[in-house]
Write a protein that holds these residues in place. Structure first.
Motif, PDB file in Angstrom:
ATOM      1  N   ILE A  19       0.826  -1.205   0.000  1.00  0.00           N
ATOM      2  CA  ILE A  19       0.000   0.000   0.000  1.00  0.00           C
ATOM      3  C   ILE A  19       0.863   1.258   0.000  1.00  0.00           C
ATOM      4  O   ILE A  19       0.345   2.358   0.129  1.00  0.00           O
ATOM      5  CB  ILE A  19      -1.003   0.003   1.169  1.00  0.00           C
ATOM      6  CG1 ILE A  19      -0.283  -0.029   2.511  1.00  0.00           C
ATOM      7  CG2 ILE A  19      -1.974  -1.162   1.031  1.00  0.00           C
ATOM      8  CD1 ILE A  19      -1.180   0.349   3.669  1.00  0.00           C
ATOM      9  N   GLY A  20       2.186   1.073  -0.136  1.00  0.00           N
ATOM     10  CA  GLY A  20       3.061   2.212  -0.350  1.00  0.00           C
ATOM     11  C   GLY A  20       3.234   3.146   0.831  1.00  0.00           C
ATOM     12  O   GLY A  20       3.563   4.312   0.656  1.00  0.00           O
ATOM     13  N   GLN A  21       2.987   2.643   2.031  1.00  0.00           N
ATOM     14  CA  GLN A  21       3.223   3.475   3.213  1.00  0.00           C
ATOM     15  C   GLN A  21       3.444   2.591   4.427  1.00  0.00           C
ATOM     16  O   GLN A  21       3.022   1.447   4.443  1.00  0.00           O
ATOM     17  CB  GLN A  21       2.049   4.411   3.459  1.00  0.00           C
ATOM     18  CG  GLN A  21       0.752   3.678   3.747  1.00  0.00           C
ATOM     19  CD  GLN A  21      -0.373   4.621   4.039  1.00  0.00           C
ATOM     20  OE1 GLN A  21      -0.313   5.359   5.011  1.00  0.00           O
ATOM     21  NE2 GLN A  21      -1.405   4.600   3.214  1.00  0.00           N
ATOM     22  N   GLU A  22       4.117   3.147   5.427  1.00  0.00           N
ATOM     23  CA  GLU A  22       4.395   2.380   6.642  1.00  0.00           C
ATOM     24  C   GLU A  22       3.126   2.224   7.476  1.00  0.00           C
ATOM     25  O   GLU A  22       2.235   3.073   7.432  1.00  0.00           O
ATOM     26  CB  GLU A  22       5.476   3.086   7.466  1.00  0.00           C
ATOM     27  CG  GLU A  22       6.807   3.102   6.748  1.00  0.00           C
ATOM     28  CD  GLU A  22       7.969   2.724   7.656  1.00  0.00           C
ATOM     29  OE1 GLU A  22       7.848   2.808   8.885  1.00  0.00           O
ATOM     30  OE2 GLU A  22       9.005   2.319   7.093  1.00  0.00           O
ATOM     31  N   LYS A  85     -10.639  -3.173   4.946  1.00  0.00           N
ATOM     32  CA  LYS A  85     -10.460  -3.048   6.404  1.00  0.00           C
ATOM     33  C   LYS A  85      -9.524  -1.881   6.717  1.00  0.00           C
ATOM     34  O   LYS A  85      -9.789  -1.091   7.622  1.00  0.00           O
ATOM     35  CB  LYS A  85      -9.883  -4.335   7.008  1.00  0.00           C
ATOM     36  CG  LYS A  85     -10.828  -5.509   6.997  1.00  0.00           C
ATOM     37  CD  LYS A  85     -11.815  -5.421   8.142  1.00  0.00           C
ATOM     38  CE  LYS A  85     -12.648  -6.683   8.196  1.00  0.00           C
ATOM     39  NZ  LYS A  85     -13.914  -6.492   8.881  1.00  0.00           N
ATOM     40  N   LEU A  86      -8.425  -1.787   5.954  1.00  0.00           N
ATOM     41  CA  LEU A  86      -7.463  -0.706   6.183  1.00  0.00           C
ATOM     42  C   LEU A  86      -8.100   0.650   5.894  1.00  0.00           C
ATOM     43  O   LEU A  86      -7.952   1.594   6.673  1.00  0.00           O
ATOM     44  CB  LEU A  86      -6.203  -0.915   5.335  1.00  0.00           C
ATOM     45  CG  LEU A  86      -5.351  -2.141   5.685  1.00  0.00           C
ATOM     46  CD1 LEU A  86      -4.203  -2.293   4.700  1.00  0.00           C
ATOM     47  CD2 LEU A  86      -4.829  -2.074   7.113  1.00  0.00           C
ATOM     48  N   ARG A  87      -8.853   0.720   4.771  1.00  0.00           N
ATOM     49  CA  ARG A  87      -9.548   1.974   4.444  1.00  0.00           C
ATOM     50  C   ARG A  87     -10.517   2.342   5.567  1.00  0.00           C
ATOM     51  O   ARG A  87     -10.633   3.510   5.938  1.00  0.00           O
ATOM     52  CB  ARG A  87     -10.316   1.839   3.129  1.00  0.00           C
ATOM     53  CG  ARG A  87      -9.419   1.797   1.908  1.00  0.00           C
ATOM     54  CD  ARG A  87     -10.248   1.700   0.615  1.00  0.00           C
ATOM     55  NE  ARG A  87      -9.413   1.350  -0.511  1.00  0.00           N
ATOM     56  CZ  ARG A  87      -9.463   0.195  -1.170  1.00  0.00           C
ATOM     57  NH1 ARG A  87     -10.349  -0.739  -0.848  1.00  0.00           N
ATOM     58  NH2 ARG A  87      -8.640  -0.034  -2.184  1.00  0.00           N
ATOM     59  N   GLY A  88     -11.195   1.318   6.113  1.00  0.00           N
ATOM     60  CA  GLY A  88     -12.146   1.539   7.216  1.00  0.00           C
ATOM     61  C   GLY A  88     -11.470   2.086   8.460  1.00  0.00           C
ATOM     62  O   GLY A  88     -12.119   2.723   9.299  1.00  0.00           O
ATOM     63  N   LEU A  89     -10.166   1.853   8.577  1.00  0.00           N
ATOM     64  CA  LEU A  89      -9.406   2.382   9.719  1.00  0.00           C
ATOM     65  C   LEU A  89      -8.756   3.723   9.381  1.00  0.00           C
ATOM     66  O   LEU A  89      -7.916   4.223  10.124  1.00  0.00           O
ATOM     67  CB  LEU A  89      -8.330   1.370  10.139  1.00  0.00           C
ATOM     68  CG  LEU A  89      -8.847   0.024  10.661  1.00  0.00           C
ATOM     69  CD1 LEU A  89      -7.704  -0.958  10.829  1.00  0.00           C
ATOM     70  CD2 LEU A  89      -9.592   0.216  11.978  1.00  0.00           C
ATOM     71  N   GLY A  90      -9.136   4.285   8.220  1.00  0.00           N
ATOM     72  CA  GLY A  90      -8.625   5.603   7.845  1.00  0.00           C
ATOM     73  C   GLY A  90      -7.252   5.572   7.190  1.00  0.00           C
ATOM     74  O   GLY A  90      -6.588   6.597   7.076  1.00  0.00           O
ATOM     75  N   ILE A  91      -6.832   4.394   6.755  1.00  0.00           N
ATOM     76  CA  ILE A  91      -5.530   4.272   6.084  1.00  0.00           C
ATOM     77  C   ILE A  91      -5.749   4.427   4.582  1.00  0.00           C
ATOM     78  O   ILE A  91      -6.637   3.803   4.003  1.00  0.00           O
ATOM     79  CB  ILE A  91      -4.864   2.912   6.420  1.00  0.00           C
ATOM     80  CG1 ILE A  91      -4.575   2.853   7.928  1.00  0.00           C
ATOM     81  CG2 ILE A  91      -3.600   2.699   5.601  1.00  0.00           C
ATOM     82  CD1 ILE A  91      -4.242   1.473   8.445  1.00  0.00           C
ATOM     83  N   GLN A  92      -4.936   5.286   3.960  1.00  0.00           N
ATOM     84  CA  GLN A  92      -5.046   5.564   2.526  1.00  0.00           C
ATOM     85  C   GLN A  92      -4.577   4.346   1.723  1.00  0.00           C
ATOM     86  O   GLN A  92      -3.430   3.935   1.831  1.00  0.00           O
ATOM     87  CB  GLN A  92      -4.174   6.796   2.202  1.00  0.00           C
ATOM     88  CG  GLN A  92      -4.135   7.166   0.739  1.00  0.00           C
ATOM     89  CD  GLN A  92      -5.478   7.669   0.225  1.00  0.00           C
ATOM     90  OE1 GLN A  92      -6.139   8.475   0.862  1.00  0.00           O
ATOM     91  NE2 GLN A  92      -5.881   7.191  -0.937  1.00  0.00           N
ATOM     92  N   VAL A  93      -5.493   3.761   0.953  1.00  0.00           N
ATOM     93  CA  VAL A  93      -5.138   2.640   0.080  1.00  0.00           C
ATOM     94  C   VAL A  93      -5.675   2.960  -1.316  1.00  0.00           C
ATOM     95  O   VAL A  93      -6.847   3.317  -1.447  1.00  0.00           O
ATOM     96  CB  VAL A  93      -5.763   1.309   0.580  1.00  0.00           C
ATOM     97  CG1 VAL A  93      -5.402   0.157  -0.346  1.00  0.00           C
ATOM     98  CG2 VAL A  93      -5.305   0.997   2.010  1.00  0.00           C
ATOM     99  N   ASP A  94      -4.824   2.843  -2.326  1.00  0.00           N
ATOM    100  CA  ASP A  94      -5.252   3.082  -3.712  1.00  0.00           C
ATOM    101  C   ASP A  94      -6.463   2.216  -4.051  1.00  0.00           C
ATOM    102  O   ASP A  94      -6.703   1.202  -3.399  1.00  0.00           O
ATOM    103  CB  ASP A  94      -4.124   2.736  -4.696  1.00  0.00           C
ATOM    104  CG  ASP A  94      -2.994   3.753  -4.639  1.00  0.00           C
ATOM    105  OD1 ASP A  94      -3.202   4.836  -4.061  1.00  0.00           O
ATOM    106  OD2 ASP A  94      -1.910   3.441  -5.161  1.00  0.00           O
TER     107      ASP A  94
END
Length: 186
Positions: A19-22, A85-94
């Protein structure tokens, strides 16, 4: 494709994406259900899914490896779940991160018992490892397709290292042809 290639079953598809980020794995472990995070033993967070049945290994770097899926479609579905799930946690995913198939492990059955000693001699030792005291299977490294096949006396095979299911099917045909030519598939 012969009827033999119909006996090829996918056992595991391993794929990677990122996802290109830590990521903060401690926080993720708290926020996601069905995870295991024990950095003393394994650097990634293990996230298990039931439908499709698969596991995602999520690393601090943002790299994600999916394993345990039984098809490429299941890999895609499992990773889409992770992204959601990651998007739901506010993490930017393409919208659709690139997914790369790393390895397809499949099994097949030649339908004959095999004389592994004769096969080791017949196929030539430059492509074969066979030490029955160490491991009951014969390890055969094919050049084309570039896969490794484990042959067992029962006639069962495991084929690994392919990136497409066609690699396993092609390997099975190559092996069947070679053993037939050597008179070892009676």
């Amino acid at each position: 494709m012969g009827t033999l290639t119909e006996s090829v079953d996918i056992e595991n598809v391993v794929a990677s994406t990122g996802i290109g980020q830590e990521l903060d794995l401690e926080t993720l472990a708290d926020d996601l259900r069905a995870t295991k995070y024990d950095p003393e033993h394994f650097p990634g967070l293990v996230y298990r899914m039931q439908d499709p049945k698969a596991a995602a290994l999520i690393f601090r770097s943002g790299k994600i490896v999916c394993t345990g899926a039984k098809s490429v479609a299941d890999v895609t579905a499992a990773l889409e779940q992770v992204f959601d799930k990651l998007r739901g946690l506010g993490i930017q995913v393409d919208d659709s991160p690139e997914i790369e198939i790393q390895n397809i492990v499949s099994s097949a059955d030649l339908g004959h018992t095999l004389n592994l000693n004769a096969i080791a001699i017949g196929l030539g030792l430059e492509h074969i490892e066979y030490e029955p005291e160490q491991f009951p299977g014969l390890v055969y490294r094919l050049d084309e397709p570039s896969v490794v096949a484990l042959l067992f006396g029962s006639g069962k095979l495991v084929i690994t290292g392919g990136k497409r299911i066609e690699d396993a099917e092609q390997a099975l045909e190559v092996i069947e042809d070679q053993l037939t030519e050597l008179g070892l598939l009676e």
